[in-house]
Every structure is written in structure tokens, then in C-alpha cells.
Design an enzyme around this catalytic site. Structure first.
Site, PDB file in Angstrom:
ATOM      1  N   HIS A 119       0.872  -1.173   0.000  1.00 39.96           N
ATOM      2  CA  HIS A 119       0.000   0.000   0.000  1.00 39.96           C
ATOM      3  C   HIS A 119       0.916   1.233   0.000  1.00 39.96           C
ATOM      4  O   HIS A 119       2.028   1.178   0.548  1.00 39.96           O
ATOM      5  CB  HIS A 119      -0.833  -0.048   1.288  1.00 39.96           C
ATOM      6  CG  HIS A 119      -1.909   0.966   1.396  1.00 39.96           C
ATOM      7  ND1 HIS A 119      -1.667   2.261   1.794  1.00 39.96           N
ATOM      8  CD2 HIS A 119      -3.243   0.882   1.176  1.00 39.96           C
ATOM      9  CE1 HIS A 119      -2.812   2.923   1.818  1.00 39.96           C
ATOM     10  NE2 HIS A 119      -3.784   2.109   1.457  1.00 39.96           N
ATOM     11  N   ASP A 196       2.770  -4.955   7.918  1.00 44.92           N
ATOM     12  CA  ASP A 196       1.611  -4.074   7.826  1.00 44.92           C
ATOM     13  C   ASP A 196       0.368  -4.958   7.955  1.00 44.92           C
ATOM     14  O   ASP A 196      -0.013  -5.658   7.012  1.00 44.92           O
ATOM     15  CB  ASP A 196       1.654  -3.345   6.477  1.00 44.92           C
ATOM     16  CG  ASP A 196       0.404  -2.519   6.223  1.00 44.92           C
ATOM     17  OD1 ASP A 196      -0.535  -2.572   7.053  1.00 44.92           O
ATOM     18  OD2 ASP A 196       0.357  -1.841   5.186  1.00 44.92           O
ATOM     19  N   GLN A 199      -4.841  -5.011   6.937  1.00 45.25           N
ATOM     20  CA  GLN A 199      -5.896  -5.894   6.416  1.00 45.25           C
ATOM     21  C   GLN A 199      -6.087  -7.132   7.279  1.00 45.25           C
ATOM     22  O   GLN A 199      -7.199  -7.595   7.494  1.00 45.25           O
ATOM     23  CB  GLN A 199      -5.562  -6.321   4.976  1.00 45.25           C
ATOM     24  CG  GLN A 199      -5.628  -5.189   3.979  1.00 45.25           C
ATOM     25  CD  GLN A 199      -7.020  -4.574   3.892  1.00 45.25           C
ATOM     26  OE1 GLN A 199      -8.032  -5.239   4.093  1.00 45.25           O
ATOM     27  NE2 GLN A 199      -7.081  -3.285   3.616  1.00 45.25           N
ATOM     28  N   LYS A 222     -10.419  -0.491  10.245  1.00 49.08           N
ATOM     29  CA  LYS A 222     -10.512  -1.693   9.403  1.00 49.08           C
ATOM     30  C   LYS A 222     -10.754  -2.936  10.237  1.00 49.08           C
ATOM     31  O   LYS A 222     -10.755  -4.050   9.730  1.00 49.08           O
ATOM     32  CB  LYS A 222      -9.217  -1.873   8.603  1.00 49.08           C
ATOM     33  CG  LYS A 222      -9.011  -0.808   7.538  1.00 49.08           C
ATOM     34  CD  LYS A 222      -7.761  -1.096   6.756  1.00 49.08           C
ATOM     35  CE  LYS A 222      -7.258   0.101   6.008  1.00 49.08           C
ATOM     36  NZ  LYS A 222      -8.083   0.452   4.858  1.00 49.08           N
ATOM     37  N   CYS A 362      -4.659   2.438  -3.801  1.00 45.35           N
ATOM     38  CA  CYS A 362      -3.447   2.982  -3.147  1.00 45.35           C
ATOM     39  C   CYS A 362      -2.280   2.008  -3.256  1.00 45.35           C
ATOM     40  O   CYS A 362      -1.489   1.859  -2.303  1.00 45.35           O
ATOM     41  CB  CYS A 362      -3.706   3.323  -1.681  1.00 45.35           C
ATOM     42  SG  CYS A 362      -4.969   4.545  -1.456  1.00 45.35           S
TER      43      CYS A 362
HETATM   44  N1  PMP Z   1      -1.891  -0.723   4.719  1.00 47.91           N
HETATM   45  C1  PMP Z   1      -2.851  -1.393   4.057  1.00 47.91           C
HETATM   46  C2  PMP Z   1      -2.549  -2.753   3.498  1.00 47.91           C
HETATM   47  C3  PMP Z   1      -4.111  -0.814   3.896  1.00 47.91           C
HETATM   48  O1  PMP Z   1      -5.071  -1.475   3.234  1.00 47.91           O
HETATM   49  C4  PMP Z   1      -4.354   0.488   4.442  1.00 47.91           C
HETATM   50  C5  PMP Z   1      -5.693   1.164   4.283  1.00 47.91           C
HETATM   51  N2  PMP Z   1      -6.252   1.070   3.020  1.00 47.91           N
HETATM   52  C6  PMP Z   1      -3.330   1.121   5.138  1.00 47.91           C
HETATM   53  C7  PMP Z   1      -2.122   0.486   5.255  1.00 47.91           C
HETATM   54  C8  PMP Z   1      -3.535   2.477   5.757  1.00 47.91           C
HETATM   55  O2  PMP Z   1      -4.268   2.366   6.927  1.00 47.91           O
HETATM   56  P1  PMP Z   1      -4.859   3.647   7.703  1.00 47.91           P
HETATM   57  O3  PMP Z   1      -6.122   3.992   7.025  1.00 47.91           O
HETATM   58  O4  PMP Z   1      -5.101   3.169   9.094  1.00 47.91           O
HETATM   59  O5  PMP Z   1      -3.846   4.703   7.688  1.00 47.91           O
END
Ligand code: PMP
Length: 404
Positions: A119, A196, A199, A222, A362
Site C-alpha cells: 500500500h 503491515d 488488512q 478496518k 493505493c
Molecule cells: N496498509 C494497508 C494494506 C491498507 O489497506 C491500508 C488502508 N487502506 C493502510 C495500510 C492504511 O491504513 P490507515 O487507514 O489506518 O492509515
């Protein structure tokens, strides 16, 4: 036990009111159960106070609730000690914290390795570190299905590598990363490993240390918690060695104009008033998640995922991007349709009350690697029903017929 999503849905006002409709955008954000709303509402309505400094009962209670939430999040991530949890505003902020607090101890000659599956929030902070500190940035390629490729670890993760930062699970393909070989390579070269978990964390409690991680980041919104909160887990020794990132109140022991003594972690990394209500909500979400029957919920999600994978296979011109097999993946299913843009599909589905996400999610470098501009992504959660995935497949088929 069979999993009964309809019973779970009753705990979620957004489904009881019908406001969320057919909701298949859980990878972007999940809905919130009553117990989380009650925890946040209880704190706000009961009379709130700022934490730590106040000596009156309301402030002491607020501090206690905040620290209990830290302990709950710690239990969810397998922390040995609640002080291994730092509250942040989200996964992005947690990664940026590491990129500064740990990253700024690095310099020219050191390397950070990320994968092609990341991401943007696990790419850009490391590029900024490269700009700031002259640290090298290496990229671990993915295989044809978008999973970080364990056969290509050696070239990407060299003896100069100080940190490997990879996703535990892709928000585009749903692929769960094979962490063990990456963790082994990290140990071999003496690098730390950041996972990370934005998800993954919605899919049951985990043990970050047992995975081989040194840092694990999660995102409240999430995992059925509030927006504006997330957490970083790291071992006490690592946190103790790291200098602070943001300076301000609460992260200090003593301040003079000449010098500041920093507080021990986790406070060292929580400058200013933290998101108190949101952290309390995240603690409630973690506690609720720990109470679920994850064998049954996992089987339910896997069955729905299989239905989606098979359903897309039966649609002309549509293909699944990411793992086709229903193993080592979560219910995040990305779909490309030849000659049709995902935004047009999402628009038609949206008009039918079906929420799915279209675009690059993203993760532009991953999309480029996979030769795509965009996908349509359906993402499941423990409350997703058979009728939701069926409605999605029906509407997707119709949209393709309309748009082709
Ligand atoms: N890493 C991954 C794999 C994500 O899917 C996301 C959110 N789409 C993030 C990081 C960012 O998370 P946050 O919205 O808590 O900043």
C-alpha cells in the site's frame, strides 16, 4: 459450529438500519458494532477527561480506560506487555512513526526493503526516509499472483538491510504473505521486520512476535473500531532503543530550555493528547474480536470467497487478480474486466446499493507490475452474507453486459 452472519449483523446498527446496504468494501473500512459504539459513547457521555495529568476521579477513570484499551489491543496482537503497544492515528501514522523513530537512526550504506505488493502507506514513508537520510530502498518482487516472492529474497534483502517492511496481507489481492521465509532472511542479515497488518487484523487475533515480526501495525477502522486510531506493536527493547518522533506534552519526563528527558515507551511515542475515545473503542473492538469463533468465521469467509472466485470465473471477460486458489488468502477479491473501467462498474453497482471499491487501491506500483490500471474489489468481513456476494455477482454480470 456454523457461523451465523445474520446474528452478527444484529450487533451492527449500520445493518439494522439498512444504511450500509450490500456492503463489500470492508478492506477500506468496516462497520462498527454496538459494543464499540457503547464504549466510545460511554466515555464521551459519562463526562470525559484528559488522561494522565488529572488527579480527580474522572481523569483517573479516563486514564484507566485508555490503559485497559492498550492492554486489550496488546492481547489481540499477542504482546507480552501492554507497554509494547503505541496508539497512533492509524496504520499510516504507525509506519511513519517507525520510518522516523527507527529510520532516522539509519544512514547511507543502510537499506530498507519493501515489496511490490505494498500500500502507498508502506512505500512513501520509506522513500521520504531515502530522501532524508540517504538510505537505500530495495524492492522485493511479487510473483505472478501478486504475492511477495520468497524465491527472490536474496537479491532484495542484502547484508546492508536494516529493516524489511512488508504487508501481512494485500489490500488488492487478498494474498497473505508467506512471512516465515522473510522473517528467516531478516534474522540472517540482522534486519528488523515490520508487518503491515492493516488488512489482516480484521480476521482474528494473532501473535506478532511468533510471526517473526519486530513491528506490527494495525488500523482501528478496518477492524470494527473507530476511525482516527491505530496501533504499533513492537518489543520493549526495540521501543526503548528508539528516539521519539513527535515532540510535545506527555512524551517527556522533564523539560528545561536546555534539555528534555523523554518518557519511557509507549508514552515517548504518544506526544500530545492521544485519540482517547477512539483508543477506548479500539480496545472494545479487540475484546469483541477475541470473543468470536474464528474457526467458524474463517470457514464462512473461505466459503464465500470460493463462491466469488468461482462466480467470477464463470463471467465472460472477467478475471480474478491475485491468488485463484482459496488458500493463504482473505476474502478480498480483485477483478479486472477487459475493456471496462472499474469506476464504471462501481457506479452501476453503487446505483443498486452495492458498495465495492474500484481503482488502484493505493497500490499503484503493484497495479503497474500486474499490468493494470484498476480493479473492482469486493472485500468481505465476518458479517458478510451469501445474499450479499450473490447480489454482487449478479450485478457484476449485468454491469459487464451493459458496459461491453
Ligand atoms: N496498509 C494497508 C494494506 C491498507 O489497506 C491500508 C488502508 N487502506 C493502510 C495500510 C492504511 O491504513 P490507515 O487507514 O489506518 O492509515
Amino acid at each position: 459450529m456454523t457461523w451465523k452472519p445474520d446474528e452478527i449483523r444484529r450487533l451492527f446498527p449500520a445493518f439494522v438500519n439498512g444504511g450500509a446496504g450490500v456492503y463489500l468494501d470492508n478492506a477500506a473500512t468496516t462497520q462498527v458494532p454496538d459494543c464499540v459504539l457503547d464504549a466510545v459513547g460511554g466515555f464521551e457521555r459519562g463526562g470525559r477527561a484528559n488522561i494522565r495529568r488529572g488527579l480527580y476521579p474522572l481523569s483517573l477513570q479516563a486514564t484507566e480506560a485508555f490503559e485497559e484499551a492498550r492492554a486489550a489491543v496488546g492481547r489481540y496482537l499477542g504482546a507480552a506487555d501492554p507497554r509494547e503497544i503505541v496508539f497512533t492515528s492509524g496504520a499510516t501514522a504507525a509506519i511513519n512513526l517507525v520510518a522516523h523513530a527507527f529510520g532516522d537512526t539509519l544512514g547511507p550504506g543502510d537499506e530498507v526493503a519493501i515489496s511490490e505488493a505494498e500500500h502507498h502507506s508502506n512505500i512513501v514513508p520509506w522513500q521520504m526516509l531515502r530522501e532524508r537520510r540517504g538510505v537505500g530502498l530495495k524492492i522485493l518482487p511479487v510473483d505472478a499472483r501478486g504475492r511477495p516472492d520468497p524465491d527472490r529474497l536474496e537479491a532484495a534483502i542484502t547484508a546492508r538491510c536494516r529493516l524489511i517492511a512488508v504487508t501481512h496481507c494485500s489490500n488488492v489481492t487478498g494474498a497473505v504473505t508467506d512471512v516465515a521465509p522473510i522473517a528467516a532472511r531478516a534474522r540472517q542479515v540482522g534486519a528488523l521486520l515490520l508487518l503491515d497488518g492493516a488488512q489482516m487484523a480484521a480476521h482474528g487475533p494473532l501473535d506478532a512476535a511468533a510471526l517473526g515480526a519486530d513491528f506490527y501495525v494495525i488500523s482501528g477502522h478496518k477492524m470494527f473500531g473507530p476511525t482516527g486510531v491505530g496501533a504499533l506493536w513492537a518489543g520493549r527493547d526495540i521501543l526503548q532503543r528508539m528516539p521519539p518522533f513527535l515532540g510535545g506534552g506527555e512524551m517527556i519526563r522533564a523539560v528545561t530550555f536546555e534539555h528534555t528527558d523523554y518518557a519511557p515507551p509507549p508514552q515517548r511515542f504518544e506526544a500530545g493528547t492521544p485519540p482517547v475515545a477512539q483508543a477506548i473503542g479500539l480496545g472494545a473492538a479487540a475484546t469483541w474480536l477475541m470473543d468470536q469463533d474464528w474457526d467458524a468465521a474463517g470457514r464462512h469467509e473461505a466459503r464465500l470467497t470460493r463462491g466469488l472466485l468461482e462466480g467470477v470465473r464463470d463471467l465472460e471477460d472477467a478475471r480474478v487478480i491475485g491468488p485463484l486458489e482459496n488458500e493463504n488468502r482473505i476474502g478480498v477479491v480483485s477483478i479486472a474486466v477487459d475493456g471496462v473501467h472499474s469506476h464504471d462498474i462501481c457506479h452501476i453497482l453503487g446505483e443498486r446499493g452495492i458498495a465495492v471499491r474500484g481503482g488502484h487501491h493505493c497500490a499503484q506500483p503493484l497495479m503497474e507490475r500486474l499490468g493494470l490500471e484498476a480493479t473492482t474489489r469486493a472485500s468481505l468481513a465476518l458479517y458478510t452474507t451469501d445474499s450479499e456476494t450473490a447480489a454482487f455477482l449478479d450485478a457484476l454480470g449485468d454491469a459487464i453486459r451493459i458496459l461491453r
